[in-house]
Structure formats: C-alpha cells, structure tokens
Design a protein around this motif. Structure first.
Motif, short mmCIF file in Angstrom:
data_model
loop_
_atom_site.label_atom_id
_atom_site.label_comp_id
_atom_site.label_asym_id
_atom_site.label_seq_id
_atom_site.Cartn_x
_atom_site.Cartn_y
_atom_site.Cartn_z
N LYS A 452 0.83 -1.20 0.00
CA LYS A 452 0.00 0.00 0.00
C LYS A 452 0.86 1.26 0.00
N ILE A 453 2.05 1.16 0.61
CA ILE A 453 2.95 2.31 0.68
C ILE A 453 4.34 1.85 0.24
N TYR A 454 4.94 2.61 -0.66
CA TYR A 454 6.29 2.33 -1.14
C TYR A 454 7.20 3.49 -0.71
N SER A 470 9.41 0.73 -9.66
CA SER A 470 8.35 0.01 -10.38
C SER A 470 7.37 -0.54 -9.38
N VAL A 471 6.14 -0.08 -9.47
CA VAL A 471 5.08 -0.63 -8.63
C VAL A 471 4.40 -1.76 -9.40
N SER A 472 3.77 -2.62 -8.68
CA SER A 472 3.13 -3.77 -9.32
C SER A 472 1.82 -4.08 -8.63
N ALA A 473 0.82 -4.36 -9.44
CA ALA A 473 -0.49 -4.75 -8.92
C ALA A 473 -0.98 -5.95 -9.72
N SER A 474 -1.70 -6.82 -9.07
CA SER A 474 -2.23 -8.02 -9.72
C SER A 474 -3.75 -8.05 -9.56
N ASP A 475 -4.39 -8.73 -10.51
CA ASP A 475 -5.85 -8.84 -10.52
C ASP A 475 -6.22 -10.30 -10.63
N LEU A 476 -7.10 -10.75 -9.77
CA LEU A 476 -7.49 -12.16 -9.74
C LEU A 476 -8.40 -12.53 -10.90
N VAL A 529 -0.47 6.52 -6.87
CA VAL A 529 -0.54 5.69 -8.08
C VAL A 529 -1.84 4.92 -8.06
N GLN A 530 -2.51 4.93 -9.19
CA GLN A 530 -3.77 4.18 -9.33
C GLN A 530 -3.58 3.05 -10.33
N ALA A 531 -4.03 1.85 -9.95
CA ALA A 531 -4.05 0.69 -10.85
C ALA A 531 -5.50 0.40 -11.21
N LYS A 532 -5.78 0.39 -12.53
CA LYS A 532 -7.15 0.18 -13.00
C LYS A 532 -7.15 -0.97 -13.99
N ASP A 533 -8.12 -1.88 -13.85
CA ASP A 533 -8.20 -2.98 -14.79
C ASP A 533 -9.00 -2.56 -16.03
N GLN A 534 -9.06 -3.47 -17.01
CA GLN A 534 -9.71 -3.16 -18.27
C GLN A 534 -11.13 -3.70 -18.35
N GLY A 535 -11.68 -4.09 -17.21
CA GLY A 535 -13.03 -4.64 -17.21
C GLY A 535 -14.07 -3.58 -17.49
N SER A 541 -7.62 0.53 -7.61
CA SER A 541 -7.13 0.71 -6.25
C SER A 541 -5.91 1.63 -6.30
N ASN A 542 -5.56 2.21 -5.14
CA ASN A 542 -4.49 3.19 -5.08
C ASN A 542 -3.38 2.73 -4.14
N ALA A 543 -2.19 3.28 -4.38
CA ALA A 543 -1.04 3.07 -3.51
C ALA A 543 -0.27 4.39 -3.44
N THR A 544 0.46 4.57 -2.33
CA THR A 544 1.22 5.80 -2.12
C THR A 544 2.71 5.49 -2.23
N VAL A 545 3.41 6.33 -3.00
CA VAL A 545 4.86 6.19 -3.17
C VAL A 545 5.52 7.42 -2.55
N HIS A 546 6.31 7.21 -1.49
CA HIS A 546 7.09 8.29 -0.87
C HIS A 546 8.46 8.32 -1.50
N VAL A 547 8.85 9.45 -2.08
CA VAL A 547 10.14 9.60 -2.74
C VAL A 547 11.02 10.49 -1.86
N PHE A 548 12.12 9.94 -1.38
CA PHE A 548 13.07 10.67 -0.55
C PHE A 548 14.31 10.98 -1.40
N ILE A 549 14.65 12.27 -1.49
CA ILE A 549 15.82 12.70 -2.26
C ILE A 549 17.05 12.62 -1.36
N LEU A 550 18.08 11.93 -1.80
CA LEU A 550 19.32 11.78 -1.04
C LEU A 550 20.34 12.80 -1.53
N ASP A 551 21.02 13.39 -0.57
CA ASP A 551 21.99 14.45 -0.88
C ASP A 551 23.24 13.90 -1.55
N GLN A 552 23.75 14.68 -2.50
CA GLN A 552 25.03 14.40 -3.14
C GLN A 552 25.92 15.62 -2.95
#
Length: 825
Positions: A452-454, A470-476, A529-535, A541-552
C-alpha cells in the motif's frame, strides 16, 4: 402426459436446429470463369445486410478442401476465388455440384449452399496416340471389322464426344459400335479385298468430333499393313467380362480368366494374352496377366476411395505369320470395405464463454465425414458425460455443440470435451477429438498492489528520464478484466502538479523522473498511483509512493566571511607589528549547501608569503605562529583552501591580504573593554538560547554548554569575541529589543533571533560559531558598514540545507525596523 412432454421436447430441439441452420441455396455457373466473377448476391439471398457480413464475420467453407469462392464484403456477392476446372473436380460425372457452408457468427448460423458447375466445350477429343497400326491379312474377307482406339473427351453432355469420320480411302469404311454403358467404339470395316501385291500399306486419318459449338476435333493416323494369309484371328467368348473385387483382396488373387479360341491350326492357332498396348499405368500397377492362360491377377493394393472400377483391354494374339489378334474388355468393380476412420471437423471453433452464459448457447459447429460409402460412411457423434454440454444434430452429419447447464468459472475455468465419432460399418470404426472450451470471468476483483505504501530513495542530480521505481499490482480476474494499467493521480508538490516531476509507464508501472532533483530544493514528496483494470465497468485501487531525495556532494563551500572575499574580491586585513604568537588576525567562515558529511568543512593554508601565520583546520581562524619580527614583510598574502568532506571533494579558495603596521592598537582589546558593559545582558540572551536548544536533544545541550563556556572566556580574554557593539550606549536604548524564539513543531526547525533598533545602520554584533556547529562552535554573522548583511543572509538562505545551520532573512532593515535572523539546525 408423456405424449405432451415428448412433443414439447421435440419442438424445443426443432427450434434450436432451426435457429442454427437455415435452408439451402443453389447457384449455377459455368466452369473456367475468371477470378472475381459474380456467382450470386449471397447477402440478399440469405436475407442479410451488408453490415452483417463484417459484423457477424460471414465466411464460406468449402467441403472440397480448396476455397474456390469468397464473399465480397462490400457488395455481399459470392464471387469466384480461383479457376474452376469441372473435369478436374467431377471427371465425366453428369452432375457437378460443389457444396459450400456459409458460417455466420454472433449468433452462430450455418447455411448450406450448392454451386452447380456447368460444362463448357473447353476440351477437344483426344486419342491416346497420334498413330495407330493395323496388320490386316490380304485374305481378310470383305466386311471384316477391326476395332479402333476410342477417343476421349473430358467434357460432358452435348460437349462430349459425338461422332467419328474417316478420311477418303479405297479400302475401308467406318462404323460406330455402341457398347454397354452408352459408350461408342469406332470400327474399321473392310469394304474391298486387300491386295498386298498392289498396295502393302494404307494410311487413313481418323477424326473424332464433339457436339460443342464450335465443334472441337482430334485425329489419329491409321496405318494398315497388309499381311499375307493366316486368315483367322483369335475370338473371345465374350466381348465384355464383368467382375466384382473386394477392396481388401490380397495380392495374388485371380480376378478373372477370359477365354479365346482360334480356328487356325499350328502356330496360327496358338494364343498368347496381354493387356492392350494403350493400357494406362494405373491398371498396370494393380493388375497382371498370365500370357499363357489369360488369368488376370491382382498384384497391387486396391483403394475404393481412389478408384471404384477398372476397365482393362485384353488382347489375344496367335503365333501365325502374319500374327492375328482378338480383343475383349474386362470391367473390374471394386466393393467398399470399412477401412476409413470417421473424421471430426470443426466448422466453427469454440469461443470463450462467459460464466453467466444461458443454457442452450451455441459453442461451436461440428461436422463428421467418412470417405467410405453406404453404411460404412454413416457417422454419429457423442460426447462424454459430465460437462454441461450437449450435441444437437442438424443435417448431413452436422452438429451444434451447445451448453446444457450452468457454468461456474470459479469451479472450472475450462472444459476439455472429448467427442467420439463412430461409423455404421462392420466392425465399426471410431475416432476421438478433444475441444477446449474456456470460461471467461466477470470483472469482480479490483487490482491489488504488492504494497500500500512504497518508500523510494533517490539520489539528487539524477539523469532525467531514469527509472525511480516500479510498482506492481495483480488482478485475480481473467483476460481483459485482469489487464492492469497504471496512472498517477493529480496532486501538488510545491504548488506544482506532480505530473511535472514524474510520469509512469501505464503498462508495467515503472515510474520515471521528468527532470533532475535538487536535494537543496526538494527533499521528499509523495505520489498517488492508481491501478485500474480493463473490465467493464473497470475497478481500481491506489497506492502511495514516498520519494526521498538523497543528498550528493554537488556544492562547493561558499565563503561568507570575510565579506569582500565572499563577493569575489581580495580581503584586506591590518595587524600591528607588536602582535605576539597566537594573535587572531581574522577568521574565514564558509558554509556548504549540502548536508551531512558533504557539509563538513575544513580549512588549510595553501600558500603564504612567510611562515608567519597558521589556519585552524575546523574554525578557519587565522593566527600568528610566532611574534612578528622586523624582517617580516609589511605586506603578507595568504591563500586559504576550503574543502568539504564529501565524495568527490569540493573546494574553494580565498585570498587574504594582511598589512603589518606599527603603532596599530589591537581592536580585540577595545572589544574586551567595550564588551564588559553589556556582558550581563549578552549572557542572559545566550542562556535563553542554550535552554531552548537543550530541550530538543542532548547533542544540542552539549553544543550550547560549550558555547556558554566560550562566552564566559570571552569576557576575560581577547582571543575570541562573543559580541561587540560599536556604540556602548546602544545597550541602554529602551527602543531596542532582542528576542529568541524557538520553533518546536516536531524536531527543531529553527531558532530565531530578532533585533530591533531605531538608530543608525552602524550597529553590528558578532558571535563565534562555525558552520561545524553541529559538533563544536556557534557563529553569528557580523553585519557592519563594510558588509551587505542582506546579501550575506541571501547567500546563506539559498545554500545551506537542513542538516547545517541555516540563516534566513525575514527582515533586513537598517534604520527603523531592525534585523531578524533565523538559525536552522
């Protein structure tokens, strides 16, 4: 009641059959039509619109194997698809009909049409050879008949062979003999006695004519060689022998023994038997003849499906001189044997079925065929019990596979149905074929993400377009219902749409950056991110991706003091020649916009005029290593290198020019005296600051304790200065306010030092805290008449990250509103 129930069942089956197969349609065309010739308007004759041809996927299937016809989808016409040779298809059969099956899907319908191929006169009569030789004894009686070779014409009806003509000659005439089956054989009739001494060879042209318009013909040259005496030729008991032979007869079987006799004696009466000189290879490969007895023997294999009968010409020759011969014909009819396994043909392959398909839904159209004849070719179909399917017969060994119960994909996603075909031969032969019927699901499951959270950690200054995660979702569900597409829901990052920062591959869920990220500007953001099927309807369904920027380590240290050096010019400092060892000349202060180790700064003396000065590695303080001597140059030039602790190391340099002067008093001593008066007030402010920071962490407490110790030492020593006022009377000004404000929203965000003064801009203050204050000192900026305080604050605000002490200018007013400085840990 039983009769009524039976009638209801019969009408139900009749309705299913009627909705699946319609009546037959018949067309008639000539052979050899050009490709694209119109046979008939199939759509109109079947009651279909032009749109039905494409929408319902109308197609034509030929039972002959080769596709001679196709449907013009634009006009609905049945057109010729390939050259049609009636003789190749039907031989000399009186009727030539091509059965076609028209399959219409959605819903399935089967129409049977027939196309009659009419003959045209496209073949000329033809003899097996262009020359025929006859040996006739001169003693042959007038009226003797000599059978000639018959011509053949593949055409039928009026276009077939009709008559023969003989060229003008002096000895013979032509007579046509009709034999069994309506066939005609030309015979040469001797009209005058032959005189070998007068003429030994007669050449006559035999012409065969058909009944077409225009008439076609074929010729052969008859060469008559006149022989002397031996005036009797062998004669068969019958002109035609008929015999039946089983298809599975073994090799060596005697088929028949035709008998012939010769009235002559001696060699003129001895007979040898042979096949006619024009016997085709198809007969020679199957049969053999005993030259002495005339027995016809089976030597090859028989196949009823290839040849149903054989016509064999048998010749009996005597041994006289000249040799005489007689002829007869043997007709061998082959009887069928049940040697061909019935074949199952899918006229229409099964389509996937929805699990909610009603009972009686047509799944596929099936037909059965058997190359055998009579009962051996009658086929019945059956399916295994268990699966909810049944076979409904239609016509001509055609069936419809229909559902006979409810379907449940959750129990069975597919059915492997075994169909058995059995003929009526003795013994019966069977064959089996399996058909796979797939059950499709309804769209009742939404896609599910693996998380649910990345949490994604990304280095700054990455290449635009590189993959973040890369997020991944599956549909039964199954098929289109399980195909997942990904999208990013619109949200704001720093008041800008998140689509300006990233985009996602809708097929595989890979998230890519739109541009390079700068840790100093953006440290963390989130993506929905939303994953939608073709039915239909689609589920998501939705998932949240937290992006943390690392210092260089992408920022070099920036010099903020001396101010002139920070602005790119040479910094000039003055010091007395009376200075002793350890005298503080100046202090170089730099900050690094990076964080962590990348912001740790060290100072090093790169070049110097004399070895008079040293630079503190961590504080940047420039001090004398020894007392100034008279030999030291009055102008000293120092090049100080400032490096961070990142990888790779970033560095910058600053040049300090020091002028040694006689009689110059030390400003630090003045500072010590001037700072004595406000020391009490300054200590109180510092104490507030220490107490505020001590409430956050033990590390901050230790840091400020060190600061407190240094400030106490500053009141007794001239080495460092915690605060300096250019005018001691300013401390007594009731209009001046100094505030310390601590923001404690979560971890420490900033400590704000606010000052206000109604006096002139000559005010200045200074504290001793280095950019390494996380571990050691605490430094405040010293605005003065020679330093643009607003510019310094702006440099700090744009370059320092959260992990170092950051200065932010909220107000820079030098006359009436005072100064405000924020310090961020």
């Amino acid at each position: 009641m039983k009769i009524l129930r039976w009638l209801a069942l019969w009408w139900h089956h009749f309705f299913l059959l009627w909705t699946t197969v319609n009546a037959q349609t018949r067309y008639s065309i000539q052979e050899e039509l050009k490709q694209g010739s119109v046979v008939g308007n199939l759509a109109k004759d079947l009651g279909l619109g032009l749109s039905d041809i494409y929408d319902r996927k109308l197609r034509v299937a030929s039972e002959a194997g080769k596709q001679y016809f196709s449907v013009d989808p634009g006009k609905g016409e049945l057109v010729v698809n390939d050259r049609i040779d009636r003789e190749a298809l039907c031989g000399q059969s009186a009727s030539c009909v091509l059965p076609l099956q028209v399959v219409i899907e959605d819903p399935l319908q089967l129409h049977r049409i027939e196309v009659e191929i009419r003959d045209i006169n496209d073949n000329s009569p033809r003899f097996l050879s262009n020359e025929l030789s006859l040996n006739i004894a001169e003693s042959a009686a007038v009226g003797t008949r000599f059978p000639l070779e018959s011509a053949s014409d593949p055409d039928v009806g009026s276009n077939s062979l009709k008559s023969y003509t003989l060229s003008k000659n002096e000895c013979c005439s032509l007579r046509i003999k009709e034999i069994e089956g309506g066939k005609t054989v030309p015979e040469l009739v001797l009209e005058k006695p032959l005189d070998r001494e007068r003429k030994t060879v007669h050449k006559i042209l035999l012409t065969a004519l058909d009944g077409g318009n225009p008439v076609r013909s074929g010729t052969t040259q008859i060469t008559i060689s006149v022989l002397d005496i031996n005036d009797n030729f062998p004669v068969f008991e019958k002109n035609l022998y008929k015999v039946s032979l089983g298809e599975k007869s073994i090799q060596g079987t005697v088929v028949i023994q035709p008998k012939a006799s010769d009235a002559d004696e001696g060699l003129n009466g001895e007979i040898t038997f042979s096949f006619g000189s024009r016997t085709p290879d198809s007969v020679l490969s199957v049969f053999d003849i005993n030259p002495s007895t005339g027995e016809i023997i089976l030597k090859g294999e028989l196949d009823y499906e290839t040849a149903k009968s054989y016509d064999i010409d048998v010749t009996a020759k005597d041994k006289g001189s000249p040799q005489m011969e007689g002829h007869c014909r043997v007709q061998v009819d082959i009887t069928d044997f049940n040697d061909n396994v019935p074949e199952i043909v899918f006229t229409s392959q099964p389509k996937p079925l929805r699990e909610d398909a009603p009972s009686g839904t047509v799944v596929a159209l099936i037909s059965a065929r058997d190359l055998d004849s009579a009962d051996n070719g009658k086929v019945t179909l059956q399916i295994t019990k268990g699966p909810p399917f049944a076979l409904k017969p239609s016509f001509s060994n055609s069936y419809a596979l229909v559902t006979s119960g409810t379907l449940d994909r959750e129990r069975f996603s597919e059915y492997n149905i075994e169909i058995t075909a059995t003929d009526s031969g003795s013994p019966p032969l069977t064959s089996k074929k399996s058909v796979l019927v797939t059950i499709t699901d309804v769209n009742d499951n939404a896609p599910v993400f693996t998380q649910k959270i990345y949490d994604v950690y990304l280095k700054e200054n990455g290449v635009p377009g590189s993959i973040l995660y890369s997020v991944s979702a599956s549909d039964l569900d199954f098929g289109e219902n399980a195909k997942v597409s990904y999208s990013i829901l619109d949200s704001k990052v720093q008041d800008v749409s998140v689509s300006s920062y990233v985009y996602i591959n809708s097929d595989n869920g890979s998230i890519y950056s739109m541009h390079s990220f700068d840790y100093e500007k953006l440290k963390v953001f989130q993506i929905q991110v939303q994953a939608k099927d073709q039915g239909s309807p689609s589920l998501s369904s939705n998932a949240t991706v937290h992006v943390f920027i690392l210092d260089q380590n992408d920022n070099a240290p920036a010099v903020i003091y001396p101010s002139s050096a920070a602005m790119g010019s040479l910094s000039h400092q003055r010091m007395p020649r009376s200075a002793k060892a350890g005298h503080l000349v100046t202090k170089v202060t730099a900050v690094d916009a990076d964080s962590g180790h990348n912001a740790w700064i060290s100072y090093r003396l790169a070049e110097a005029t004399d070895s008079l000065f040293t630079v503190n590695l961590y504080t940047g303080e420039v001090r004398t290593k020894r007392a100034v001597s008279e030999q030291d140059d009055s102008s000293q030039r120092l090049l100080i290198e400032i490096k961070d602790d990142g990888e790779p190391i970033q560095s910058s340099t600053v040049t300090v020019s020091i002028i040694l002067e006689d009689g110059l008093h030390e400003p630090i001593l003045d500072l010590r005296h001037k700072a004595a008066e406000p020391s009490k007030k300054t200590g109180r402010i510092t104490l507030y600051l220490i107490l505020s920071l001590a409430s956050v962490s033990v590390l901050s407490l230790v840091t400020f304790l060190i600061l407190a110790v240094k400030c106490i030492r500053n009141s007794r020593s001239s080495n460092t200065c915690c605060m300096r006022r250019t005018d001691s009377d300013d401390y007594k000004n009731p209009n001046r306010n100094l505030q310390i404000q601590l923001n404690t929203d979560g971890p420490i965000k900033y400590v704000e030092v606010l000052g206000g003064d109604m006096l002139s801009q000559s005010q200045s203050f200074r504290s001793c805290m280095s950019p390494m204050s996380e571990y050691s000192d605490f430094t405040l900026i010293k605005p003065s008449s020679t330093t643009d305080f607003k510019e310094v604050i702006s440099v700090l605000d744009a370059s320092l990250p959260d992990s170092t002490w950051t200065f932010e200018s909220q107000q820079v007013r030098t006359k009436s509103e005072g100064n405000s400085v924020k310090l961020y840990p």
